[in-house]
Write an enzyme that holds these catalytic residues in place. Structure first.
Site: not given
Length: 537
Positions: A198, A201, A375
């Site tokens: 993640s 991102k 997230s």
């Protein structure tokens, strides 16, 4: 198997700690006060102040480095001082916002050594249009002559090396960069492209903001076809569109239905054929990982991220067809306003259609903050597609990945080895380097790129918000601000930290082939805590 991100989404718009010349005296006084209190506690507790390692929490073999309790004490002192001084300078408090959370947290830690009385308030609702914080408010004092020189490579190697060599981390890469100067201070395998999870991102946020700007909004509209009297709900790619009674600043499907009914009443229309349009995106709606509670089908029309429960973040069951579900809910809301609608079907709005009503999301800067703090995978995939649309690309997985890469390359960032398979990092085929992640964070702090600031303000705050809310409880709370990344066998952490001398450092730690998720996460947290406690010259 995908391991979901830890911790709930707490805030749509968290702010980074603002360090300015005006608050330096307050910070110094606060630091001295807390430091003296910690000293009294340490003296009273004696050997008990340093807690023994527990069998269930394996640690790296002891090497020549500062004791863990010194990391904790120093980081806690700095965190409390920075939080207390910064929230005083940054007021007034946001309603149920992060500033309130940090104030309460600082008081709680000082009074009860870790008891969190404000966890329920650790979130900021979308704030509406607001300019990104200026570079000066984020970086003032960090690159000035008053701040000591940056940490040295040898010293950082001595501190971070042993922590990052723990076997639980498998293959790892790391980089530490001085945000004020862009100079890399430490690196090990920093150019190796690993699965980022993640932390992807961060790149998605930078690309989206650079392509569209922090004030851009995602609009959902309803149009009227004059020939057929068909009403078409046109998806605008806003996964935060909500059907709930309390919108909390998000675009409301109920509000859209009310506005549509009012516009139809002016036309004398009380019965309509209802359709919905999802042609904004192309390609498959299914993520390569398949049906998964970590995200819904990728479609430009959905309500509440297609969740079937009352959750606002984290894994949850999703409806199979988010667009059809949103259209059905919209039809029910129309009927509440006296407009009879047929069961919805797929269609495409024609160029002859006239707009009846629209609703728009919070500004893109707020959406990026929300994506990073909690997230949010659905939002990440949407922003990657909008980046493609804004730059003339195809709004599918391949087009979004190409658009993100192109935007980062245009910003002069080191994209060699980077592979973007999606916007969220759920695809294990994605690859990023520690060099690119730290360069992204430095670029977000560039005084000449204020539109990118939400990438810094959106990072989860250790011990306070988002996926770091439950971490660093007795470590570098309030000082470490970082995006987490977790897949099976993958643990990553990338963000910023203010070191002991007041330098703002960007760091990225990536580990692939991890054998013990808890031990790997602990090792990365210890490395970030050590960085916060480090003068290291």
């Amino acid at each position: 198997m995908v391991v979901p991100e830890l911790g709930p989404w707490r805030a749509a718009g968290p702010h980074v700690v603002r360090i300015a010349d005006a608050v330096r005296p307050r910070l110094a006084r606060a630091a001295e006060t807390v430091r003296s209190r910690l000293a009294r506690v340490a003296a009273a507790a004696g050997p008990r102040f340093a807690r023994p390692d527990r069998p269930e929490s394996p640690r790296v073999p002891r090497v020549a480095r500062p004791k863990t309790w010194r990391f904790v004490a120093t980081a806690a002192t700095a965190g409390l001082a920075l939080a207390a001084g910064a929230v005083t300078a940054a007021g007034p408090w946001d309603s149920n916002g992060q500033r309130t959370s940090e104030r309460h947290r600082a008081v709680a830690l000082e009074a009860a050594r870790g008891t969190d009385h404000a966890r329920a308030h650790a979130g900021t609702p979308p704030r509406g249009p607001e300019a990104a914080p200026s570079a000066a408010s984020v970086l003032t004092g960090l690159g000035s002559a008053a701040v000591r020189s940056a940490p040295g490579d040898k010293a950082l190697t001595g501190v971070l090396g042993p922590l990052l060599k723990t076997p639980a981390l498998g293959r790892r890469s790391a980089a530490v960069v001085d945000v004020a100067t862009g100079e890399r201070l430490y690196g090990t395998g920093s150019g190796d492209a690993l699965t980022p999870a993640s932390t992807t991102k961060i790149a998605t946020g930078v690309a989206a903001l650079s392509a569209m700007g922090a004030d851009h909004r995602l609009t959902t509209r309803v149009v009227f076809e004059p020939d057929t009297e068909e009403v078409v709900l046109v998806g605008g790619g806003d996964p935060t569109l909500t059907a709930r009674k309390e919108a909390h600043g998000l675009a409301s499907l109920r509000d859209l239905a009310g506005r549509t009914a009012a516009a139809l009443a002016k036309r004398g229309v009380r019965e309509v054929t209802l359709s919905y349009d999802t042609t904004l995106y192309r390609g498959t709606v299914n993520h390569p990982i398949g049906v998964n509670p970590n995200l819904a089908a990728v479609t430009p029309l959905m309500a509440d991220e297609a969740r079937t429960d009352d959750s606002t973040s984290g894994p949850a069951p999703r409806v199979a067809d988010p667009a059809a579900d949103a259209a059905r809910k919209f039809g029910a809301f129309l009927e509440e306003h006296g407009v009879e609608a047929t069961p919805p079907g797929r269609s495409k709005a024609s160029t002859r259609a006239s707009t009846l009503a629209t609703v728009s999301s919070p500004p893109l800067g707020v959406l990026v903050e929300r994506m990073l703090t909690g997230s949010d995978n659905d939002l990440a995939e949407a922003l990657a597609r909008h980046t493609a649309l804004a730059t003339g690309g195809s709004a599918d997985f391949a087009g979004a990945g190409a658009a993100v890469t192109a935007r980062l390359k245009k910003l002069g960032l080191p994209v060699k080895g980077a592979v973007f398979k999606d916007g969220s990092g759920l695809d294990r085929g994605g690859r990023l380097t520690a060099d690119l992640l730290t360069a992204l964070l430095v670029k977000a702090g560039d005084p000449d790129r204020p539109e990118l600031r939400p990438v810094l303000t959106g990072l989860p705050v250790a011990g306070f918000t988002g996926t770091l809310a439950g971490r660093y409880a007795d470590g570098a709370a309030g000082v470490v601000r970082a995006k987490t990344g977790t897949l099976t066998g993958v643990n990553t952490l990338a963000g910023t930290v203010v070191d002991r001398d007041g330098r703002l450092l960007a760091f990225a730690f990536l580990a692939n082939g991890t054998t013990d998720p808890a031990a790997a996460q602990s090792a990365l947290d210890e490395a970030a805590t050590a960085l916060a406690a480090c003068g290291c010259r």
